[in-house]
Design a protein around this motif. Sequence first.
Motif, PDB file in Angstrom:
ATOM      1  N   LEU A   1       0.821  -1.085  -0.127  1.00 30.45           N
ATOM      2  CA  LEU A   1       0.064  -0.141  -0.053  1.00 30.45           C
ATOM      3  C   LEU A   1       0.986   1.110   0.060  1.00 30.45           C
ATOM      4  CD1 LEU A   1      -2.900   1.346   0.462  1.00 30.45           C
ATOM      5  CD2 LEU A   1      -2.776   1.004   2.903  1.00 30.45           C
ATOM      6  N   ILE A   2       0.804   2.058  -0.911  1.00 31.59           N
ATOM      7  CA  ILE A   2       1.553   3.331  -1.011  1.00 31.59           C
ATOM      8  C   ILE A   2       0.469   4.332  -0.881  1.00 31.59           C
ATOM      9  CG2 ILE A   2       3.132   4.716  -2.499  1.00 31.59           C
ATOM     10  CD1 ILE A   2       3.756   1.991  -4.205  1.00 31.59           C
ATOM     11  N   GLY A   3       0.522   5.030   0.044  1.00 31.28           N
ATOM     12  CA  GLY A   3      -0.744   6.361   0.419  1.00 31.28           C
ATOM     13  C   GLY A   3      -0.018   6.668   1.920  1.00 31.28           C
TER      14      GLY A   3
ATOM     15  N   ALA B   1      -8.296  -6.717   5.457  1.00 27.92           N
ATOM     16  CA  ALA B   1      -7.155  -7.468   4.594  1.00 27.92           C
ATOM     17  C   ALA B   1      -6.741  -8.371   5.350  1.00 27.92           C
ATOM     18  CB  ALA B   1      -6.463  -6.640   3.661  1.00 27.92           C
ATOM     19  N   GLN B   2      -6.164  -8.012   6.494  1.00 30.86           N
ATOM     20  CA  GLN B   2      -5.430  -8.771   7.450  1.00 30.86           C
ATOM     21  C   GLN B   2      -6.231  -9.702   8.194  1.00 30.86           C
ATOM     22  OE1 GLN B   2      -3.962  -5.469   9.862  1.00 30.86           O
ATOM     23  NE2 GLN B   2      -2.073  -5.564   9.254  1.00 30.86           N
ATOM     24  N   GLY B   3      -7.531  -9.327   8.389  1.00 28.72           N
ATOM     25  CA  GLY B   3      -8.788 -10.451   8.742  1.00 28.72           C
ATOM     26  C   GLY B   3      -8.798 -11.601   7.855  1.00 28.72           C
ATOM     27  N   TYR B   4      -8.430 -11.477   6.793  1.00 24.44           N
ATOM     28  CA  TYR B   4      -8.642 -12.553   5.687  1.00 24.44           C
ATOM     29  C   TYR B   4      -7.217 -12.933   5.558  1.00 24.44           C
ATOM     30  CZ  TYR B   4     -13.142 -10.818   4.530  1.00 24.44           C
ATOM     31  OH  TYR B   4     -14.468 -10.504   4.543  1.00 24.44           O
ATOM     32  N   GLY B   5      -6.268 -12.679   6.197  1.00 24.71           N
ATOM     33  CA  GLY B   5      -5.081 -13.542   6.245  1.00 24.71           C
ATOM     34  C   GLY B   5      -3.891 -12.897   4.959  1.00 24.71           C
ATOM     35  N   ALA B   6      -4.212 -11.784   5.060  1.00 24.38           N
ATOM     36  CA  ALA B   6      -3.165 -11.153   3.939  1.00 24.38           C
ATOM     37  C   ALA B   6      -2.425 -10.225   4.892  1.00 24.38           C
ATOM     38  CB  ALA B   6      -3.736 -10.251   2.705  1.00 24.38           C
ATOM     39  N   ARG B   7      -1.032 -10.140   4.535  1.00 34.50           N
ATOM     40  CA  ARG B   7      -0.054  -9.159   5.129  1.00 34.50           C
ATOM     41  C   ARG B   7      -0.043  -7.866   4.305  1.00 34.50           C
ATOM     42  NH1 ARG B   7       3.546 -10.482   8.586  1.00 34.50           N
ATOM     43  NH2 ARG B   7       5.021  -9.243   7.671  1.00 34.50           N
ATOM     44  N   VAL B   8      -0.046  -6.743   4.965  1.00 33.73           N
ATOM     45  CA  VAL B   8       0.031  -5.504   4.252  1.00 33.73           C
ATOM     46  C   VAL B   8       1.145  -4.635   4.600  1.00 33.73           C
ATOM     47  CG1 VAL B   8      -1.331  -3.137   3.902  1.00 33.73           C
ATOM     48  CG2 VAL B   8      -2.556  -5.406   4.698  1.00 33.73           C
ATOM     49  N   HIS B   9       1.734  -4.108   3.626  1.00 30.81           N
ATOM     50  CA  HIS B   9       3.149  -3.394   3.806  1.00 30.81           C
ATOM     51  C   HIS B   9       2.873  -2.303   3.452  1.00 30.81           C
ATOM     52  CE1 HIS B   9       4.524  -7.422   4.161  1.00 30.81           C
ATOM     53  NE2 HIS B   9       3.775  -7.989   2.982  1.00 30.81           N
ATOM     54  N   LEU B  10       3.125  -1.213   4.000  1.00 30.35           N
ATOM     55  CA  LEU B  10       3.112   0.185   3.877  1.00 30.35           C
ATOM     56  C   LEU B  10       4.290   0.942   3.344  1.00 30.35           C
ATOM     57  CD1 LEU B  10       0.818   2.791   3.718  1.00 30.35           C
ATOM     58  CD2 LEU B  10       2.047   3.437   6.115  1.00 30.35           C
ATOM     59  N   TRP B  11       4.246   1.446   2.199  1.00 34.07           N
ATOM     60  CA  TRP B  11       5.418   2.297   1.602  1.00 34.07           C
ATOM     61  C   TRP B  11       5.081   3.635   1.513  1.00 34.07           C
ATOM     62  CZ3 TRP B  11       7.429  -0.973  -3.340  1.00 34.07           C
ATOM     63  CH2 TRP B  11       7.634  -2.608  -2.792  1.00 34.07           C
TER      64      TRP B  11
END
Length: 316
Positions: free
Chosen positions: A157-159, A171-181
Amino acid sequence: MNDDARPTGPSPDLTAVLAGIERTNELLTRVLAEVATTPSTHAAFVDAGYVYAAAGRLVAGTEDRRAFELDAEGLIEAFIDKARTIFPDSRLLRVYWYDGARRRIHTMEQQRVAELPDVKVRLGNLNANNQQKGVDSLIRSDLESLARHRAISDAVLIGGDEDLVSAVEAAQGYGARVHLWGIEAVGGRNQAEPLLWEVDSQRTFDLEFCKPYVTRRTVVPHEHGDAAADGTGNGGTAPTRDEVRFVGARVAARWLGERGVPWVTELLPGHPYLPGAVDQELLTAAEALLHHSLRGHADLRRVLRDGFWEHVQAQG
């Protein structure tokens, strides 16, 4: 009852239970084997408004899009290249590029971005004050939907908007990892703290990373003639596709002579992409030979790479 007459094996009920457990174990084994062989997938969600404002402020000292040119194609490819190094065993689903446009009608610049491979442009509205409306909701919808359907395992995620926190949590609740740039702020922060707290990892790109992709304009577009209107600074006719392809091959031949075949052929596994730094070097070298800027001409830049790759592969 005589002891010799008692049954020696398991009862029919126990036999059925044991058979059920065995079938379950077989099913779990197959599922785990399938999961183990399924490649991870990542996608990037880019708030273009944030990128323009942050990169413009960092490099050109202004957030006014009219005052500088952003090499969106080069920057997107640099993001793709960076993600490839961070997620080496993952494949790219696509890059989502979120921007605003009046009545959601693509500008010429947005059309060029939309033509890029592996890039999806999603448009919100621009109000009378040139403020984006509806972009955050598009990001939230796409991020949550892809995570829910297990289409991605990692999201870049770039924002910087705090409104994206709920999308990260979903998204994390569905098992995805979120990376903030993010892009380095000139002073303070340009990303909301609650967003920084929720993501799985953070990464910030500094001035040296952003500088090749931002060029300050000497004149304001649409006010001082055609050379300014396209943001290229070119006053003459653009080179033909054949000329650009030839220059791409010419640069490849020069690099083969200067750097050797092993150095250039190391790029082959990344075909059709080039590492961000190499791609910028190719662009700069080609512009010097053509005496014409290719920035903002996504079609010609693809032809340039095609010419480069054709020569490299012919020598490989």
